[in-house]
Write a protein that holds these residues in place. Structure first.
Motif, PDB file in Angstrom:
ATOM      1  N   ASP A  76       0.741  -1.158  -0.162  1.00 32.87           N
ATOM      2  CA  ASP A  76      -0.047  -0.060  -0.059  1.00 32.87           C
ATOM      3  C   ASP A  76       0.829   1.167  -0.048  1.00 32.87           C
ATOM      4  OD1 ASP A  76      -2.018   1.510   0.095  1.00 32.87           O
ATOM      5  OD2 ASP A  76      -2.934   1.118   2.146  1.00 32.87           O
ATOM      6  N   THR A  77       1.403   1.596  -1.045  1.00 32.13           N
ATOM      7  CA  THR A  77       2.580   2.701  -1.079  1.00 32.13           C
ATOM      8  C   THR A  77       1.605   3.927  -0.929  1.00 32.13           C
ATOM      9  OG1 THR A  77       2.612   1.794  -3.384  1.00 32.13           O
ATOM     10  CG2 THR A  77       4.716   2.839  -2.294  1.00 32.13           C
ATOM     11  N   ALA A  78       0.325   4.165  -1.530  1.00 33.93           N
ATOM     12  CA  ALA A  78      -0.102   5.375  -1.413  1.00 33.93           C
ATOM     13  C   ALA A  78      -1.173   5.704  -0.048  1.00 33.93           C
ATOM     14  CB  ALA A  78      -1.416   5.415  -2.722  1.00 33.93           C
ATOM     15  N   LYS A  79      -1.069   4.484   0.698  1.00 31.96           N
ATOM     16  CA  LYS A  79      -1.586   4.294   2.039  1.00 31.96           C
ATOM     17  C   LYS A  79      -3.228   4.757   1.707  1.00 31.96           C
ATOM     18  CE  LYS A  79       1.837   5.568   5.387  1.00 31.96           C
ATOM     19  NZ  LYS A  79       2.877   6.094   4.518  1.00 31.96           N
ATOM     20  N   ILE A  80      -3.549   3.892   0.820  1.00 31.59           N
ATOM     21  CA  ILE A  80      -5.359   3.997   0.544  1.00 31.59           C
ATOM     22  C   ILE A  80      -6.145   3.090   1.430  1.00 31.59           C
ATOM     23  CG2 ILE A  80      -4.923   5.308  -1.570  1.00 31.59           C
ATOM     24  CD1 ILE A  80      -5.465   2.226  -2.838  1.00 31.59           C
ATOM     25  N   LYS A  81      -5.281   1.942   1.923  1.00 36.86           N
ATOM     26  CA  LYS A  81      -6.324   1.052   2.792  1.00 36.86           C
ATOM     27  C   LYS A  81      -6.969  -0.076   2.158  1.00 36.86           C
ATOM     28  CE  LYS A  81      -6.032   3.145   7.287  1.00 36.86           C
ATOM     29  NZ  LYS A  81      -5.999   4.604   7.240  1.00 36.86           N
ATOM     30  N   SER A  82      -7.791   0.472   1.081  1.00 37.71           N
ATOM     31  CA  SER A  82      -8.445  -0.524   0.381  1.00 37.71           C
ATOM     32  C   SER A  82      -8.497  -0.126  -0.930  1.00 37.71           C
ATOM     33  CB  SER A  82      -9.723  -0.891   1.191  1.00 37.71           C
ATOM     34  OG  SER A  82     -10.938   0.311   0.789  1.00 37.71           O
ATOM     35  N   ARG A  83      -8.600  -1.055  -1.972  1.00 40.85           N
ATOM     36  CA  ARG A  83      -8.479  -0.351  -3.363  1.00 40.85           C
ATOM     37  C   ARG A  83      -9.529  -1.112  -4.359  1.00 40.85           C
ATOM     38  NH1 ARG A  83      -5.631  -3.387  -7.416  1.00 40.85           N
ATOM     39  NH2 ARG A  83      -7.381  -4.312  -7.453  1.00 40.85           N
ATOM     40  N   ALA A  84     -10.344  -0.299  -4.820  1.00 42.79           N
ATOM     41  CA  ALA A  84     -11.510  -0.822  -5.363  1.00 42.79           C
ATOM     42  C   ALA A  84     -11.285  -1.849  -6.599  1.00 42.79           C
ATOM     43  CB  ALA A  84     -12.540   0.331  -6.106  1.00 42.79           C
ATOM     44  N   ASP A  85     -11.926  -2.776  -6.926  1.00 48.79           N
ATOM     45  CA  ASP A  85     -11.608  -3.846  -7.872  1.00 48.79           C
ATOM     46  C   ASP A  85     -11.927  -3.108  -9.440  1.00 48.79           C
ATOM     47  OD1 ASP A  85     -11.240  -5.777  -6.138  1.00 48.79           O
ATOM     48  OD2 ASP A  85     -13.056  -6.603  -6.083  1.00 48.79           O
ATOM     49  N   GLN A  86     -12.889  -2.367  -9.445  1.00 48.62           N
ATOM     50  CA  GLN A  86     -13.184  -1.540 -10.671  1.00 48.62           C
ATOM     51  C   GLN A  86     -12.852  -0.065 -10.485  1.00 48.62           C
ATOM     52  OE1 GLN A  86     -17.143  -3.075 -11.632  1.00 48.62           O
ATOM     53  NE2 GLN A  86     -16.470  -3.906 -13.343  1.00 48.62           N
ATOM     54  N   VAL A  87     -12.347   0.351 -11.546  1.00 54.46           N
ATOM     55  CA  VAL A  87     -12.142   1.865 -11.575  1.00 54.46           C
ATOM     56  C   VAL A  87     -12.599   2.346 -12.782  1.00 54.46           C
ATOM     57  CG1 VAL A  87     -10.016   3.663 -11.600  1.00 54.46           C
ATOM     58  CG2 VAL A  87     -10.127   1.603  -9.942  1.00 54.46           C
ATOM     59  N   ARG A  88     -13.070   3.607 -12.653  1.00 53.47           N
ATOM     60  CA  ARG A  88     -13.665   4.359 -14.012  1.00 53.47           C
ATOM     61  C   ARG A  88     -12.639   5.170 -14.663  1.00 53.47           C
ATOM     62  NH1 ARG A  88     -18.405   7.658 -12.687  1.00 53.47           N
ATOM     63  NH2 ARG A  88     -16.910   8.449 -11.267  1.00 53.47           N
ATOM     64  N   VAL A  89     -12.199   4.664 -15.928  1.00 54.21           N
ATOM     65  CA  VAL A  89     -11.282   5.540 -16.660  1.00 54.21           C
ATOM     66  C   VAL A  89     -11.758   6.119 -18.028  1.00 54.21           C
ATOM     67  CG1 VAL A  89      -9.311   3.716 -15.893  1.00 54.21           C
ATOM     68  CG2 VAL A  89     -10.646   3.684 -18.168  1.00 54.21           C
TER      69      VAL A  89
END
Lengths: 255, 207
Positions: free
Chosen positions: A109-122
């Protein structure tokens, strides 16, 4: 009047009634304004995407430009699989990132975001001839006090940055808010994300990047942690737990 | 009837000058300092305060016989806070940029002593129509000071009025060297102080 206001019961009845009435007034107003607020949020998102992609509005309304030249899509980060439907603009990325069913804890977790969504809108941005001009991806990560949210637009070579825009942060006013300064984010233009080995090399350099450094962006003194936050966000989101798989697919023109 | 209208007039007019809430009672100065660096924010703030003051006075005056004595301040506070949050939400909807400039100061209307003071001192004892008139008078008194200070600060600090250029500043190739101090909150202290002084002198001359 039967209502004795200064008894204990009278006071209780009065306060409860008053609180209920006031809360109805508040929820009523909030409900009335909700749709407009969501629409405004969507519009704001569109505007920031266009700023990130450095699209020349040419005096047109940004909504029409967005409709014409931008395709929003959802990306499954681990597989790079892309899906599009009419509801992409209503996708709630913040909710997806904290809901345990649609997110997971990053391994590193380099960005310290704790949890990351499986899907992201691009967003794919096309030029007037219908050719892919850039891909706009969202990034976020922790600065000194707060999450810093932004968009990075990358050229079709999947390496050169078109522009960066930071649209939300809670860093120290007067010190960390250079993030909103278009002059600072413009320093990212033309920089390259990856080195020859394909690792994320973009750095926010304290004391100023050297002339001709294709990976370095000047840091702002007094705001070390804020700059580091941006750098780490970029490192995370373009790494193997971020958009790497998607980018590799794009490069191989599979998407 | 004629004495009645005269009394109503007095309620409306006296807070604007002779009994101005900011200048004579020195209430609500905090927000007057913070949002008076441009006429636009000052105007929006005045409108917000007017709305809250009128409706809080009206509502509290309507329910004044029902409010139990022991919780009356809390009851007033609840009404005021509700109205302020509504104003904040509406403002974010219609003028998002402005609401960002006003930031916390819209929320801080809740603690504006003028509103609390009018609710406790006037609305609790008078019927709604008088309470509304009193609210309008006090809101205007607040607005006059706020807009007066903002007028001077914007003109001398940025050389503009409502964002329109009046004095061409040196930065834009004109002759006027903007006085940066007027952009900062302390200048409002001096200006309000001067205003209080002037009003006091005039009052004393009148006897």
């Amino acid at each position: 009047m039967a209502f004795k206001k200064d008894t204990v019961l009278g006071t209780m009845v009065f306060t409860v009634t008053l609180c209920l009435l006031c809360s109805f007034m508040l929820t009523g107003t909030a409900e009335l304004l909700k749709e407009r607020k969501l629409a405004k949020k969507r519009d704001e998102l569109k505007r920031y995407v266009l700023v990130a992609a450095d699209v020349d509005l040419g005096g047109n309304d940004f909504r029409t430009i967005f409709e014409k030249s931008v395709t929003p899509m959802l990306v499954e980060l681990d597989t790079g699989v892309v899906s599009t439907d009419d509801n992409v603009m209503n996708f709630d990325d913040r909710m997806a990132a904290i809901n345990p069913d649609t997110s997971r804890k990053p391994k590193k977790d380099t960005a310290k975001i704790k949890s990351r969504a499986d899907q992201v809108r691009v967003f794919k941005v096309f030029d007037d001839n219908g050719k892919l001009a850039s891909v706009v991806v969202p990034i976020y990560g922790k600065g000194l006090w707060s999450m810093i949210y932004g968009f990075v637009a990358v050229k079709p070579d999947m390496n050169t940055i078109v522009n960066v825009v930071i649209y939300e942060h809670g860093e120290t006013p007067g010190i960390g808010d250079f993030l909103n300064d278009p002059e600072w984010t413009a320093k990212f233009q033309g920089k390259q994300l990856f080195d020859e080995k394909g690792k994320v090399a973009l750095k926010v350099v304290k004391g100023g990047a050297k002339e001709g450094d294709i990976h370095g962006v000047d840091a702002v003194s007094g705001a070390t942690m804020t700059g580091r936050g941006v750098q780490r966000s970029i490192k995370f989101w373009f790494g193997n737990e971020g958009f790497q798989t998607f980018f590799n697919k794009l490069k191989a023109s599979e998407v | 009837m004629s004495t009645n209208t005269a009394a109503t007039r007095e309620i409306l007019v006296s807070p604007i000058f002779t009994n101005n809430p900011v200048a004579m009672q020195v209430l609500g100065v905090c927000s007057a300092l913070a949002v008076s660096n441009s006429l636009q924010t000052a105007l929006v703030m005045t409108i917000a305060v007017t709305f809250v003051l009128v409706f809080s006075n009206m509502i509290i005056s309507m329910i004044r016989r029902l409010i139990p004595n022991s919780v009356r301040i809390i009851a007033q506070m609840t009404v005021i806070a509700t109205l302020v949050i509504i104003v904040d939400m509406v403002l974010q909807d219609v003028a998002y940029e402005l609401s960002r400039q006003l930031s916390v100061f819209v929320g801080l209307i809740i603690t504006n002593c003028i509103i609390m003071g009018r609710a406790e001192a006037f609305a609790m004892k008078n019927p709604p129509h008088l309470a509304i008139v009193d609210a309008l008078g006090n809101a205007m008194g607040y607005g006059v000071i706020l807009l007066g200070v903002a007028f001077v600060r914007e003109l001398l600090g940025s050389g503009t009025l409502f964002g329109h250029e009046i004095l061409k500043t040196v930065e834009n190739g004109g002759w006027y060297l903007a006085n940066e101090m007027f952009k900062l909150p302390p200048s409002a202290f001096f200006l309000i102080g001067l205003m209080i002084w002037t009003i006091n002198v005039i009052q004393r001359k009148r006897g």
